[in-house]
Design a protein around this motif. Structure first.
Motif, PDB file in Angstrom:
ATOM      1  N   HIS A 186       6.821   7.669  -1.774  1.00  0.00           N
ATOM      2  CA  HIS A 186       5.661   7.985  -0.929  1.00  0.00           C
ATOM      3  C   HIS A 186       5.798   9.347  -0.240  1.00  0.00           C
ATOM      4  O   HIS A 186       4.856  10.133  -0.220  1.00  0.00           O
ATOM      5  CB  HIS A 186       5.487   6.892   0.124  1.00  0.00           C
ATOM      6  N   SER A 240       3.471   3.807  -1.604  1.00  0.00           N
ATOM      7  CA  SER A 240       3.841   4.156  -2.970  1.00  0.00           C
ATOM      8  C   SER A 240       5.348   4.019  -3.172  1.00  0.00           C
ATOM      9  O   SER A 240       6.125   4.030  -2.215  1.00  0.00           O
ATOM     10  CB  SER A 240       3.406   5.588  -3.277  1.00  0.00           C
ATOM     11  N   SER A 285       1.363  10.549  -2.630  1.00  0.00           N
ATOM     12  CA  SER A 285       1.192   9.101  -2.536  1.00  0.00           C
ATOM     13  C   SER A 285      -0.269   8.705  -2.754  1.00  0.00           C
ATOM     14  O   SER A 285      -1.184   9.510  -2.561  1.00  0.00           O
ATOM     15  CB  SER A 285       1.645   8.602  -1.163  1.00  0.00           C
ATOM     16  N   THR A 286      -0.462   7.444  -3.133  1.00  0.00           N
ATOM     17  CA  THR A 286      -1.811   6.950  -3.396  1.00  0.00           C
ATOM     18  C   THR A 286      -2.650   6.868  -2.137  1.00  0.00           C
ATOM     19  O   THR A 286      -3.819   7.267  -2.110  1.00  0.00           O
ATOM     20  CB  THR A 286      -1.749   5.555  -4.058  1.00  0.00           C
ATOM     21  N   ASN A 287      -2.059   6.345  -1.056  1.00  0.00           N
ATOM     22  CA  ASN A 287      -2.822   6.086   0.168  1.00  0.00           C
ATOM     23  C   ASN A 287      -2.520   7.049   1.309  1.00  0.00           C
ATOM     24  O   ASN A 287      -3.017   6.866   2.416  1.00  0.00           O
ATOM     25  CB  ASN A 287      -2.576   4.640   0.624  1.00  0.00           C
ATOM     26  N   SER A 296       0.810  -1.217   0.000  1.00  0.00           N
ATOM     27  CA  SER A 296       0.000   0.000   0.000  1.00  0.00           C
ATOM     28  C   SER A 296       0.842   1.267   0.000  1.00  0.00           C
ATOM     29  O   SER A 296       0.331   2.363  -0.239  1.00  0.00           O
ATOM     30  CB  SER A 296      -0.933   0.002   1.217  1.00  0.00           C
TER      31      SER A 296
END
Length: 361
Positions: free
Chosen positions: A54, A51, A71-73, A49
């Motif tokens: 990140h 990146s 970052s994605t999350n 989870s």
């Protein structure tokens, strides 16, 4: 929020994780460092989870800084999503699902006010840490009776606590799963339940102790049970293995032999909840076989075919040398039918609810 801190401090991140990553401590470089899941990052966090690139993290005179790199999350500080933040010792820093506590090697830090309002996960994480470090579990004991109701030969230990966020076993083990602490929580529950029985001089009955599926087949389980036996030599232990973890015949045979050396018995829990595990039952029969409550529920009103099937399973179990136990008995009608089917032991609200050690006889 800015927290004043001394220069030349060594900042570290202590991880809440699992497996080989569990509780590792990462020294923060004295330069701008990238955080990501690949080896190209200065701080590599091998979690899917996280990146690839990140965040970045660096030290300044006013403390440790972090900045999310799109970052994605997301990156969270004390449970709050942030783009950039200044961190203080004791803060929680979260990259996606990877959670760290911020530390510093200086003994004194300048005063500062930490932000309140942690999200539930961050609050729960800190509560779970207290559960383990302060042994804040409250084991409950549910009676196991003979079907003639003449005696109570044993009790099953069930997980409970007085901490509001973690009162139920489901809540405790959900957090333990995320933190990779399933074994630690199971060990604590077994140890504390045994300690309370010994302190109360209540060691006559057999005590059924649960294991987590993650423990089965590991050296850690055998080590913890060996230590348990050394600490509590007078308690009669029955170690419960969930049916879902009973998959390898040779593994279960070794476990049964190891338990015999320790003077402990083996129980398969929740039999019939999944695949039935008939092969394992015949090849490595347990001392006690606990039939899942879903097989017992409304058994008095079940079809003759269903009752005959259950009767056959009971007979196979007993022919293999196992004592059979009906779980989840709640009504007199269920009890009477279980007696007719041939069960030898029973457990359920009809006979007694889980209670503290004071109720153990």
């Amino acid at each position: 929020m800015i927290i004043q801190s001394p220069q030349k401090s060594q900042w570290v991140l202590s991880e809440y994780g699992s497996g080989n990553q569990q509780r590792r401590t990462i020294k923060v470089p004295n330069r701008i460092a990238t955080v990501g899941r690949t080896d190209e990052s200065d701080v590599c966090i091998a979690v899917s989870s996280v990146s690839k690139q990140h965040a970045k993290i660096w030290v300044e005179d006013d403390g440790l800084h972090v900045q999310d790199l799109g970052s994605t999350n997301g990156t969270h500080h004390n449970g709050r999503p942030i783009q950039e933040a200044t961190l203080a010792e004791g803060d929680l820093l979260q990259f996606a699902n990877a959670v760290f506590r911020v530390g510093c090697n200086e003994e004194e830090m300048s005063d500062g006010t930490m932000e309140e309002g942690l999200i539930p996960w961050a609050q729960t994480l800190m509560t779970f840490e207290r559960l383990l470090s302060q042994r804040a579990v409250v084991p409950h004991y549910q009676p196991i009776i003979t079907m003639d109701r003449a005696s109570t030969p044993g009790y099953e230990v069930l997980a409970r606590s007085d901490l509001p966020e973690l009162k139920s076993p489901a809540a405790m083990f959900e957090v333990a799963e995320r933190l990779g602490q399933n074994a630690a929580l199971s060990e604590l529950m077994r140890d504390e339940a045994s300690r309370l029985l010994m302190a109360s001089c209540k060691t006559n009955a057999k005590i059924f102790l649960n294991t987590h599926p993650d423990e089965v087949g590991t050296d850690r389980l055998l080590s913890s049970l060996t230590e348990l036996r050394e600490r509590f030599p007078s308690i009669a232990f029955i170690i419960e293995i969930h049916e879902g973890a009973v998959t390898q015949v040779n593994e279960m045979r070794r476990l049964r032999e190891q338990l015999a050396v320790l003077g402990m018995q083996l129980s398969y829990d929740d039999f019939g909840a999944g695949q039935g595990r008939l092969l394992e039952l015949v090849e490595v029969p347990p001392d006690i076989l606990k039939f899942d409550m879903q097989l017992i529920r409304d058994i008095d009103r079940a079809s003759a075919a269903r009752q005959d099937l259950l009767r056959s399973l009971i007979r196979i179990s007993q022919d293999s040398g196992s004592i059979t136990l009906a779980e989840g008995v709640e009504t007199e009608a269920e009890h009477e039918t279980c007696v007719q089917l041939g069960f030898e032991l029973g457990q359920g609200y009809l006979y007694g609810r889980p209670a503290t050690v004071d109720h153990v006889v």
